[in-house]
Structures are given as C-alpha cells and as structure tokens.
Design an enzyme around this catalytic site. Structure first.
Site, PDB file in Angstrom:
ATOM      1  N   TYR A  86      52.453  45.524  43.668  1.00  0.00           N
ATOM      2  CA  TYR A  86      51.689  45.535  42.415  1.00  0.00           C
ATOM      3  C   TYR A  86      52.638  45.561  41.217  1.00  0.00           C
ATOM      4  O   TYR A  86      52.496  44.774  40.273  1.00  0.00           O
ATOM      5  CB  TYR A  86      50.772  46.761  42.410  1.00  0.00           C
ATOM      6  CG  TYR A  86      49.899  46.907  41.191  1.00  0.00           C
ATOM      7  CD1 TYR A  86      48.764  46.100  41.025  1.00  0.00           C
ATOM      8  CD2 TYR A  86      50.171  47.859  40.211  1.00  0.00           C
ATOM      9  CE1 TYR A  86      47.945  46.242  39.909  1.00  0.00           C
ATOM     10  CE2 TYR A  86      49.357  48.005  39.100  1.00  0.00           C
ATOM     11  CZ  TYR A  86      48.239  47.192  38.954  1.00  0.00           C
ATOM     12  OH  TYR A  86      47.432  47.344  37.840  1.00  0.00           O
TER      13      TYR A  86
ATOM     14  N   SER B  83      49.848  46.238  33.447  1.00  0.00           N
ATOM     15  CA  SER B  83      49.872  47.654  33.830  1.00  0.00           C
ATOM     16  C   SER B  83      51.228  48.213  33.437  1.00  0.00           C
ATOM     17  O   SER B  83      52.221  47.471  33.406  1.00  0.00           O
ATOM     18  CB  SER B  83      49.664  47.763  35.340  1.00  0.00           C
ATOM     19  OG  SER B  83      50.156  48.992  35.813  1.00  0.00           O
TER      20      SER B  83
HETATM   21  P1  NAP Z   1      38.604  46.146  39.938  1.00  0.00           P
HETATM   22  O1  NAP Z   1      37.500  47.066  39.574  1.00  0.00           O
HETATM   23  O2  NAP Z   1      39.133  46.154  41.317  1.00  0.00           O
HETATM   24  O3  NAP Z   1      38.149  44.656  39.542  1.00  0.00           O
HETATM   25  C1  NAP Z   1      38.986  43.574  39.832  1.00  0.00           C
HETATM   26  C2  NAP Z   1      38.317  42.289  39.420  1.00  0.00           C
HETATM   27  O4  NAP Z   1      39.159  41.187  39.822  1.00  0.00           O
HETATM   28  C3  NAP Z   1      36.971  42.087  40.064  1.00  0.00           C
HETATM   29  O5  NAP Z   1      36.071  41.502  39.143  1.00  0.00           O
HETATM   30  C4  NAP Z   1      37.265  41.110  41.191  1.00  0.00           C
HETATM   31  O6  NAP Z   1      36.126  40.297  41.429  1.00  0.00           O
HETATM   32  C5  NAP Z   1      38.388  40.271  40.570  1.00  0.00           C
HETATM   33  N1  NAP Z   1      39.201  39.628  41.608  1.00  0.00           N
HETATM   34  C6  NAP Z   1      40.020  40.214  42.514  1.00  0.00           C
HETATM   35  N2  NAP Z   1      40.532  39.307  43.361  1.00  0.00           N
HETATM   36  C7  NAP Z   1      40.020  38.098  42.980  1.00  0.00           C
HETATM   37  C8  NAP Z   1      40.159  36.781  43.467  1.00  0.00           C
HETATM   38  N3  NAP Z   1      40.918  36.496  44.536  1.00  0.00           N
HETATM   39  N4  NAP Z   1      39.497  35.794  42.843  1.00  0.00           N
HETATM   40  C9  NAP Z   1      38.701  36.054  41.780  1.00  0.00           C
HETATM   41  N5  NAP Z   1      38.525  37.294  41.268  1.00  0.00           N
HETATM   42  C10 NAP Z   1      39.176  38.303  41.864  1.00  0.00           C
HETATM   43  O7  NAP Z   1      39.858  46.378  38.998  1.00  0.00           O
HETATM   44  P2  NAP Z   1      40.007  46.891  37.472  1.00  0.00           P
HETATM   45  O8  NAP Z   1      40.466  48.280  37.517  1.00  0.00           O
HETATM   46  O9  NAP Z   1      38.825  46.498  36.671  1.00  0.00           O
HETATM   47  O10 NAP Z   1      41.292  46.011  37.056  1.00  0.00           O
HETATM   48  C11 NAP Z   1      41.241  44.939  36.140  1.00  0.00           C
HETATM   49  C12 NAP Z   1      42.658  44.676  35.670  1.00  0.00           C
HETATM   50  O11 NAP Z   1      43.179  45.845  35.023  1.00  0.00           O
HETATM   51  C13 NAP Z   1      43.648  44.358  36.806  1.00  0.00           C
HETATM   52  O12 NAP Z   1      44.516  43.328  36.417  1.00  0.00           O
HETATM   53  C14 NAP Z   1      44.408  45.676  36.985  1.00  0.00           C
HETATM   54  O13 NAP Z   1      45.701  45.459  37.513  1.00  0.00           O
HETATM   55  C15 NAP Z   1      44.462  46.180  35.555  1.00  0.00           C
HETATM   56  N6  NAP Z   1      44.676  47.633  35.436  1.00  0.00           N
HETATM   57  C16 NAP Z   1      43.724  48.512  35.843  1.00  0.00           C
HETATM   58  C17 NAP Z   1      43.951  49.878  35.681  1.00  0.00           C
HETATM   59  C18 NAP Z   1      42.902  50.897  36.071  1.00  0.00           C
HETATM   60  O14 NAP Z   1      43.174  52.087  36.015  1.00  0.00           O
HETATM   61  N7  NAP Z   1      41.707  50.515  36.450  1.00  0.00           N
HETATM   62  C19 NAP Z   1      45.163  50.341  35.165  1.00  0.00           C
HETATM   63  C20 NAP Z   1      46.130  49.415  34.773  1.00  0.00           C
HETATM   64  C21 NAP Z   1      45.861  48.052  34.915  1.00  0.00           C
HETATM   65  P3  NAP Z   1      35.589  39.867  42.889  1.00  0.00           P
HETATM   66  O15 NAP Z   1      35.943  40.936  43.861  1.00  0.00           O
HETATM   67  O16 NAP Z   1      34.122  39.709  42.640  1.00  0.00           O
HETATM   68  O17 NAP Z   1      36.263  38.560  43.137  1.00  0.00           O
END
Ligand code: NAP
Length: 249
Positions: free
Chosen positions: A159, A144
């Site tokens: 974070y 991020s």
């Molecule tokens: P999200 O919708 O909250 O999805 C997060 C994923 O991580 C889910 O599949 C969740 O699966 C898994 N996860 C969380 N805790 C876990 C654990 N303890 N064990 C195994 N799996 C786990 O988030 P997202 O937005 O897709 O984010 C994905 C990545 O992109 C992250 O690293 C985030 O920091 C990064 N990011 C996102 C954004 C954005 O705007 N969305 C911006 C910058 C960076 P379960 O709950 O099924 O375990």
C-alpha cells in the site's frame, strides 16, 4: 443562485462507498454531473436513486479498474458525449495485504499496483485531452500519508509503495500541465476516516472515534472548483493545510 460546480462534468472512481461515495454526492450537491465508477453496480444505483430524489441523476460506470481497455473506452465515451471532462477524482484504492514485505504473495502485490497505480496512470492517459479541453480541468488524487512516511508503514509495504508511486504520478502530471494548460492537479490525504478500508486495517478500533468521509468531501470539492489555483501540492485533511513536496533531507 449558481452552485460552485454548476454543470461541471466530474468522474469519481471508487464512488460505490466510503470516501468516493461522499465525494460523488458532495460534487453533485454543488451542481456537478457525476460519472460514478466502481465495480458494485447496486451501490452505484443507490447513488443515482439518491440524486434522482433531488432532481439530479448520475452516469454510472460499473467497471473494474483493472480492465485497462475499459478505461480507454471510458475516455472515448466521455469525449463522444461531452467533448471534455472538468473534474477527475482518482479515489478508488485497495489496502492490499497487511503483512511483512517478505510474506506478500506476488499476485496480491500486483493487484495493489494495478488498482492504486497503473489504473490511475491509464486514466491520466485516457482523460488528459478531455481535462485540457475543459476551461478549468481539475484532477484530485486521493493518497495516504503512507506514501511519504515509510517509517510508519511496517506491514503496509504494498500500500505504502503504491501511494508513493501515485504521489509521483500526480506531481509529474502537475508539472506536465502547469504551463501548457489550465489543468490543476492535487493530492489529497484524508487521514484515518470511518470506512470499510480503515475497519479492515484496524478491526479493533471504534469507528465512531474517526471523522466521517462526508467531512472530507467538501475539501475535495473545493479543489475541483474552477477558482482553485494550486497545483502539484498535497492537501492534508488532519491539519487542513496545503503542503508542497518536501524532498528527504
Ligand atoms: P473503501 O471503503 O474500501 O472504498 C474503496 C472504493 O474503491 C470502493 O468504492 C470500491 O468499489 C473501489 N474499488 C476498489 N477496487 C476497485 C476496482 N478494482 N475497480 C473499481 N473500483 C474499485 O475505501 P476508502 O477508505 O473509502 O478509501 C478511498 C481512498 O482513500 C483510497 O484511495 C484509500 O487509499 C484512501 N485513504 C483512505 C483512508 C481511510 O482511513 N479510509 C486513509 C488514507 C487514504 P467496488 O468495491 O464497488 O469496486
């Protein structure tokens, strides 16, 4: 015609929803066999159903990334079945508490570091030999802008600190593999995308103003391909640019 990722073996963490789900489906669409890891088994089964409808299947790993011994066992299981791993997408992450540093409860801080940092280091430790055994091992760490832009991160301290640590892990792993293997390591910054995590951070935002994870996924797939040559760099989706590490002036 041969697909760009034909027969590549790809582990995607956080594959149950959001960005990880889109990446898992994109890698599969491009020919990879996907090992999909997350805690929510039902959501992983939906991915498998979707792939089966197109004549493919996934390997499902319902697992909590905080179960570090399970990450060791995963490396052993991949070794037993394939003897190598071609692609590792370290995508899973948690946002953690959105509050001033001084208000964060220690368990909440530790949870963010366990998932965003330690689990990814444990996976590097477990998967390194398998990535080196591939003829073109690729690791992509989903980070991020928060990790490198502390001035913008009031109330996102856990974070931001975890993503800064993840950036350091990825750059270190790139340095350790650049000369001694064919492994290539990238950081990928999606910027704000339409997911559950973003909605939790910005509840008042209209999600439809954001880009979808499906637009970002092909960019990650390109970094997973055998012909990708950059390593130790940062891909920024918003500007669609690959950037080197810039030390503070
Ligand atoms: P999200 O919708 O909250 O999805 C997060 C994923 O991580 C889910 O599949 C969740 O699966 C898994 N996860 C969380 N805790 C876990 C654990 N303890 N064990 C195994 N799996 C786990 O988030 P997202 O937005 O897709 O984010 C994905 C990545 O992109 C992250 O690293 C985030 O920091 C990064 N990011 C996102 C954004 C954005 O705007 N969305 C911006 C910058 C960076 P379960 O709950 O099924 O375990």
């Amino acid at each position: 015609m041969l697909q760009p990722l034909e027969n590549r073996i790809a582990l995607v963490t956080g594959a149950s929803r959001g960005i990880g789900r889109a990446i898992a489906l994109e890698l599969a669409k491009q020919g990879a066999h996907v090992i999909a890891l997350a805690r929510t088994q039902g959501a992983l089964e939906e991915i498998d159903d979707e792939l089966r409808a197109h004549g493919q299947e996934a390997t499902l790993v319902p697992c909590d990334l905080k179960d570090f011994d399970a990450l060791d066992r995963l490396g052993l299981a991949i070794h037993e079945r394939w003897k190598k791993l071609d692609i590792f997408v370290a995508n899973a992450g948690v946002l953690g508490p959105v509050s001033p540093l001084s208000h964060i409860d220690p368990p909440a801080w530790e949870n963010v570091f366990a998932v965003n940092v330690t689990a990814n280091w444990r996976l590097v430790r477990s998967l390194d030999g398998l990535l080196r055994a591939s003829n073109a091992g690729r690791a992509v760490f989903v980070t991020s802008g928060a990790g490198s832009n502390a001035a913008m991160n009031a109330y996102m301290g856990a974070y931001a600190a975890s993503k800064a640590a993840l950036d350091a892990i990825a750059r270190t792993y790139a340095a350790e593999t650049a000369e001694t293997s064919r492994v290539r390591v990238m950081l990928a910054n999606p910027g704000p995308l339409r997911t559950k995590m973003r909605a939790a951070l910005m509840p008042g935002e209209d999600p439809m103003v954001l880009r979808a994870p499906e637009e970002f996924a092909p960019k990650v797939a390109a970094m997973c391909a055998p012909d990708w040559s950059e390593t130790g760099k940062f891909y920024d989706f918003k500007t669609d640019a690959v950037k080197g590490f810039r030390a503070p002036a």
